[in-house]
Write a protein that holds these residues in place. Sequence first.
Motif, short mmCIF file in Angstrom:
data_model
loop_
_atom_site.label_atom_id
_atom_site.label_comp_id
_atom_site.label_asym_id
_atom_site.label_seq_id
_atom_site.Cartn_x
_atom_site.Cartn_y
_atom_site.Cartn_z
N ARG A 43 -8.09 -1.72 -6.30
CA ARG A 43 -7.67 -0.68 -5.33
C ARG A 43 -8.88 -0.62 -4.34
O ARG A 43 -9.96 -0.92 -4.64
N ASP A 46 -8.74 4.96 -0.15
CA ASP A 46 -7.44 5.91 0.27
C ASP A 46 -6.39 5.60 -0.54
O ASP A 46 -5.11 5.52 0.12
N ASP A 47 -6.39 5.00 -1.72
CA ASP A 47 -5.26 4.62 -2.39
C ASP A 47 -4.46 3.38 -2.00
O ASP A 47 -3.34 3.18 -2.31
N TYR A 48 -5.02 2.47 -1.23
CA TYR A 48 -4.17 1.39 -0.83
C TYR A 48 -4.73 0.35 -2.15
O TYR A 48 -5.64 0.33 -2.50
N CYS A 49 -3.70 -0.60 -2.22
CA CYS A 49 -3.76 -1.74 -3.14
C CYS A 49 -3.61 -2.97 -2.60
O CYS A 49 -3.17 -3.11 -1.36
N PHE A 67 -3.22 -5.11 2.30
CA PHE A 67 -3.66 -3.69 1.86
C PHE A 67 -2.02 -2.90 1.96
O PHE A 67 -1.43 -3.35 2.88
N THR A 68 -1.80 -2.38 0.72
CA THR A 68 -0.43 -1.89 0.54
C THR A 68 -0.45 -0.32 0.19
O THR A 68 -1.44 -0.34 -0.84
N LYS A 69 0.18 0.74 0.79
CA LYS A 69 -0.06 1.96 -0.01
C LYS A 69 1.13 2.17 -1.01
O LYS A 69 2.24 1.97 -0.84
N LYS A 70 0.63 2.21 -2.41
CA LYS A 70 1.70 2.28 -3.47
C LYS A 70 1.38 3.71 -3.97
O LYS A 70 0.75 3.86 -5.14
N ARG A 71 2.05 4.80 -3.70
CA ARG A 71 1.84 6.11 -4.31
C ARG A 71 2.39 6.04 -5.53
O ARG A 71 3.50 5.70 -5.72
N CYS A 75 -1.75 1.20 -8.52
CA CYS A 75 -2.14 -0.38 -8.14
C CYS A 75 -1.72 -0.81 -9.49
O CYS A 75 -2.21 -2.02 -9.92
#
Length: 131
Positions: A43, A46-49, A67-71, A75
């Motif tokens: 991680r 800002d919650d990017y994985c 980096f990808t945002k996985k709400r 992660c």
Amino acid sequence: MVKQRRYQTCTKPKPRCGGKQCDPSIITTEEKPCMYCPESGIRSYDDYCIAPNNAGCSPPDGTYLIFTKKRGLGCNATDLIFVLDWDGVIHHKCSKKVICPEGDNPTYGKKLMLKDKCDLSIFQICQIARQ
């Protein structure tokens, strides 16, 4: 089952106490079950994985990490899990590929990628025991 991979090259340590010189053209690889190999998603802010750019658990050799945002997943999706082995090498768990710097050159501005193998003597993570 998670496995520990170990690669031996002639770069370090140098033979001591009567040890034999090794042949630099021979790279020894050993694989065995882990006693403890930590695994988790990576991680960032800002919650990017950290994730493979494409192909999930079957990325082609040389796939970049992004980096990808996985709400809501934290992660923890299958293709976002990485394993840190005893030698300080990080593996993508489901593809079993190694994280390597672009061009096997760990310098500023080089991207990280997943590869079947790379020069592990230049890219290992050091674990520091906390007291």
